[in-house]
Design an enzyme around this catalytic site. Structure first.
Site, PDB file in Angstrom:
ATOM      1  N   HIS A 176      20.698  13.100   2.906  1.00 36.10           N
ATOM      2  CA  HIS A 176      20.094  13.365   4.212  1.00 36.10           C
ATOM      3  C   HIS A 176      21.162  13.645   5.261  1.00 36.10           C
ATOM      4  CE1 HIS A 176      16.021  12.707   2.961  1.00 36.10           C
ATOM      5  NE2 HIS A 176      16.364  11.569   2.382  1.00 36.10           N
ATOM      6  N   SER A 182      10.694  14.821  -3.174  1.00 38.01           N
ATOM      7  CA  SER A 182       9.511  14.160  -3.721  1.00 38.01           C
ATOM      8  C   SER A 182       8.237  14.579  -2.995  1.00 38.01           C
ATOM      9  CB  SER A 182       9.676  12.634  -3.700  1.00 38.01           C
ATOM     10  OG  SER A 182      10.702  12.266  -4.598  1.00 38.01           O
ATOM     11  N   CYS A 237      11.747   4.447  -8.652  1.00 34.39           N
ATOM     12  CA  CYS A 237      13.001   4.238  -9.360  1.00 34.39           C
ATOM     13  C   CYS A 237      12.968   2.923 -10.128  1.00 34.39           C
ATOM     14  CB  CYS A 237      14.166   4.252  -8.401  1.00 34.39           C
ATOM     15  SG  CYS A 237      13.931   3.209  -6.993  1.00 34.39           S
ATOM     16  N   CYS A 287      11.615   9.527  -6.146  1.00 33.92           N
ATOM     17  CA  CYS A 287      12.345   8.492  -5.412  1.00 33.92           C
ATOM     18  C   CYS A 287      11.613   7.172  -5.436  1.00 33.92           C
ATOM     19  CB  CYS A 287      12.434   8.802  -3.933  1.00 33.92           C
ATOM     20  SG  CYS A 287      13.251  10.280  -3.528  1.00 33.92           S
ATOM     21  N   ARG A 316      17.555  15.371  -6.667  1.00 30.75           N
ATOM     22  CA  ARG A 316      16.118  15.419  -6.948  1.00 30.75           C
ATOM     23  C   ARG A 316      15.474  16.746  -6.609  1.00 30.75           C
ATOM     24  NH1 ARG A 316      17.434  10.514  -6.032  1.00 30.75           N
ATOM     25  NH2 ARG A 316      16.666   8.975  -7.494  1.00 30.75           N
ATOM     26  N   GLU A 323       0.851  -1.182   0.000  1.00 27.46           N
ATOM     27  CA  GLU A 323       0.000   0.000   0.000  1.00 27.46           C
ATOM     28  C   GLU A 323       0.888   1.233   0.000  1.00 27.46           C
ATOM     29  OE1 GLU A 323      -1.763   3.312   1.651  1.00 27.46           O
ATOM     30  OE2 GLU A 323      -1.022   1.964   3.197  1.00 27.46           O
ATOM     31  N   CYS A 355      16.943   7.061   2.632  1.00 24.51           N
ATOM     32  CA  CYS A 355      16.775   6.926   1.197  1.00 24.51           C
ATOM     33  C   CYS A 355      17.746   5.893   0.675  1.00 24.51           C
ATOM     34  CB  CYS A 355      17.030   8.268   0.522  1.00 24.51           C
ATOM     35  SG  CYS A 355      16.916   8.149  -1.256  1.00 24.51           S
ATOM     36  N   CYS A 411      19.991   8.045  -2.592  1.00 27.43           N
ATOM     37  CA  CYS A 411      21.041   9.034  -2.327  1.00 27.43           C
ATOM     38  C   CYS A 411      21.460   8.923  -0.878  1.00 27.43           C
ATOM     39  CB  CYS A 411      20.557  10.447  -2.575  1.00 27.43           C
ATOM     40  SG  CYS A 411      19.136  10.525  -3.630  1.00 27.43           S
TER      41      CYS A 411
END
Lengths: 162, 556
Positions: free
Chosen positions: B67, B499, B546, B543, B476, B13, B60, B63
């Protein structure tokens, strides 16, 4: 050194993090003769390609949705692996699936590829493994040591003084 | 009217899901729904702010560094720590290296197959492909034998019956316009880029001390010593190796990526009409010695390139009117991330479901707004803000691309423009990398080995309460982390990722998010194969999608 263990998964999502955690336990508590490479692969996909290319025998440790009870462990080899990746639960499954398919396309596939998979109980946000996973850690590690033994690697448990 | 559903991972989900309402061969309306990192503050609360980056860099899978960078900057902002120039330079090198690698991977491995028909490449004449390649670039791998070998490799792969990464493609779709030879050339470079990307990223591995997850970030600087006399520190050998990887990046972007981008784009100029947005946010990146950002920060409103507004993070608010959360201040409140709340309130249909309830809440992503406007972030925002600000390198690159394609600046506001902007950023960033290396080498030569400012390392030096935020214009797009520190520990930690901006759902006013807006009016030739939608969605490099083509399409 032609053997590599890659623990993949996200340590922020409880049981998802079992791959990196097992990799860490193996690195800290065991010595291997001859030596092997142990990698915390995190959630990375293509960034792991150099490792897939470099090593002849690779064990990937990961959570897999086998449709079984939590803690169910299964060792998959070579061609048995891809179908399971398609039903993987985790948020990084695209990465590992792509990684292996790209490796195949590029002709980087190792001589032996093993996926040590375990059915997770919880992949909600959290740093700790579920109790079921903690209870299964030793069994999973034993399975991995068995594979290494078969590959001619001597695995020695270090005294656990930290 | 048909409702198209594009859901990369239907068994899970969430992730990224787009629903588009299609009529008369066009998208009338669109809804994007995604997951986000709910409750990161639960993990961060009570932790030492200095170790926040170690955890958040795991958020992530694509990348690793982004962060970590935003996190240490947030803490440095909160504690008012000034980072030594050498540390900024090494961070710049890590960011630039990651950016160039990321953009090349995006173009070849995540986006090109929306434009390049892999199966058609099997029909190409290798000799003609060689002629074509020679006309567009001096890249040495351009012989007939070479393209024949690539074609044979592809044939063997396809004949095994396992298309692997090429499965789920809409091969043969009428919206593919490239001749077989151009397709074969692109496939050859797809393979070359795979080899290139794993070499070029070694710059990051050198500076990060460990691949894949870098270990050398540090609040106050970097945890990597500079010492020309030591084998285990940044020395002359390191500089030489950095230069080697920087040259490798420049060569590939200049001779392969850009020529391919221009060649492919020339067949798809009609895509300058679709997929555009009007508001853009770039947060600026690559601190220079003078304290300014090399790529400028700025806000563009309503496509107006004549007026660039400064960025003030205090003008950001997140709305949850159409997101699965509730706020203590009510459904229509907007909260700045420092005051952010993340209380889940799922009101959607019980999974598995066929359609989202798009009249109510429909996404796990919040709706970030800047002065109540949705903002597109990413390479196009960076390029537009820099171009409009008269940034020399960006302006030259943009003008070169527009001239070669025979289009004007208005073409930038589109799917084509977004994809071109990514190449432009990769090109100028690859060149700029050399400047960072030269400056670092010059500092070392002068005897400046300072790499960290540890004055505020000891929590005793901290105020009882502090708030900080860290920007990073990640590949991004604009990423921001927000930290509240109380009694030396993390009290609140929030982030707004690129995103979240781009895939934002509607807000309290019912205004669409950037991807939703970009999809409207996209032509759809075959509603069972919505290739055109994927072109625009993938152009944002979301993200959550991908490597994904399509798994499921349903029609009402």
């Amino acid at each position: 050194m032609d053997i590599c263990i890659i623990g993949v998964g996200n340590i922020l999502m409880q049981d998802e993090g079992i791959g990196p955690k097992v990799a860490e336990i193996l690195r800290k508590n065991y010595t291997f003769e001859p030596n092997i490479e142990i990698i915390d692969g995190g959630t990375l996909g293509l960034d792991l390609l150099p490792y897939i290319e470099k090593y002849k025998k690779i064990i990937i440790i990961d959570v897999v949705d086998f449709g079984k009870e939590p803690g169910f462990i299964k060792i998959l080899r070579g061609e048995e692996i891809p179908p399971y990746l398609k039903t993987k639960l985790s948020v990084h499954h695209v990465g590992v699936q792509d990684l292996l398919e790209v490796a195949r396309l590029m002709g980087y596939m190792p001589e032996e590829l093993v996926l040590a998979g375990i059915q997770p109980e919880s992949i909600d946000l959290g740093l700790d493994l579920s109790p079921t996973m903690v209870g299964k850690l030793n069994e999973l590690i034993e399975e991995i040591l068995k594979i290494l033994n078969n590959w001619g690697i001597k695995c020695v448990l270090q005294s656990l003084q930290e | 009217m048909a409702r198209l559903v594009i859901d990369p991972v239907t068994r899970i989900e969430g992730h990224l899901r787009c629903e588009a309402v299609v009529a008369d061969g066009k998208v009338k309306d669109a809804y994007s729904s995604c997951t986000m990192w709910r409750g990161i503050e639960v993990i961060m609360k009570g932790r030492d702010p200095r170790e926040a980056w170690v955890f958040v860099q795991r958020l992530c899978g694509v990348c690793t560094t982004v962060h970590a960078i935003a996190s240490i900057r947030a803490v440095e902002d909160a504690l008012k720590i000034k980072v030594p120039r050498n540390a900024d330079l090494i961070r710049n090198l890590i960011m630039a290296n990651q950016c160039v690698q990321d953009h090349v991977i995006h173009f070849y491995h995540l986006h090109a197959l929306d434009w390049v028909d892999v199966v058609s490449a099997l029909k190409a004449d290798p000799a003609k492909t060689s002629e074509l390649a020679k006309t567009i670039s001096p890249w040495p791998n351009n012989s007939t034998t070479y393209f024949k070998a690539v074609q044979d490799k592809l044939k063997a792969f396809v004949e095994r019956g396992q298309l692997g990464i090429f499965s789920n493609g809409y091969w043969g779709h009428p919206a593919y316009k490239l001749p077989p030879e151009a397709n074969l050339m692109a496939v050859a470079h797809y393979l070359e880029a795979l080899d290139w990307q794993k070499e070029v990223i070694k710059m990051m591995a050198m500076l990060g001390a460990k691949n894949p997850h870098p270990q050398t970030f540090l609040v106050g600087g970097m945890a990597i010593p500079i010492d020309p006399e030591s084998q285990n520190a940044i020395n002359a050998g390191t500089i030489a190796a950095l230069n080697k990887y920087a040259d490798m990046a420049i060569e590939f972007v200049e001779k392969v990526y850009i020529p391919d981008l221009l060649a492919v784009a020339s067949f798809y100029k009609d895509w300058a009409k679709y997929g555009g947005n009007v508001n853009f946010l770039a947060c600026g990146e690559y601190p220079e010695a003078n304290g300014k950002m090399w790529l400028p920060a700025g806000i563009i409103k309503n496509k107006n390139l004549k007026e660039i507004y400064p960025v003030d993070h205090k003008k950001i608010q997140e709305y949850i009117t159409r997101s699965y959360y509730k706020y203590s201040k009510g459904e229509n409140a907007g909260l700045h991330p420092w005051d952010g709340e993340t209380t889940p309130n799922y009101t959607g249909p019980k999974p598995p479901y066929e359609y989202l309830n798009v009249d109510g809440k429909y996404s796990w992503g919040k709706a970030p707004r800047y002065e109540d406007l949705p903002m597109e972030v990413g390479p196009l925002a960076r390029v537009l803000v820099a171009y409009a600000s008269g940034h020399k390198e960006v302006k030259e690159a943009v003008d070169m691309v527009m001239k070669k394609l025979g289009v004007g600046p208005e073409a930038l506001f589109s799917t084509l423009g977004r994809t071109a902007a990514r190449g432009i950023i990769a090109l100028v960033t690859a060149y700029k990398t050399k400047d960072f290396i030269n400056e670092l080498a010059a500092n070392i030569k002068k005897g400046d080995y300072t790499i960290a400012n540890t004055e505020k390392w000891d929590p005793k030096t901290w105020p009882a309460e502090a708030k900080g935020m860290g920007w990073h214009d990640a590949p991004r797009g604009a990423l921001s982390h927000y930290i509240v520190i109380k009694n030396k520990k993390i009290e609140n930690y929030q982030m707004v990722v690129p995103s979240t901006w781009n895939l934002s759902p509607r807000d309290h006013k019912g205004v669409r998010g950037p991807v939703e807006e970009a999809l409207v009016n996209t032509p759809v030739a075959d509603s069972k194969q919505p290739l055109e939608l994927l072109r625009t969605i993938h152009s944002f490099d979301p993200c959550m999608a991908c490597g994904m083509h399509i798994v499921e399409v349903k029609e009402e």
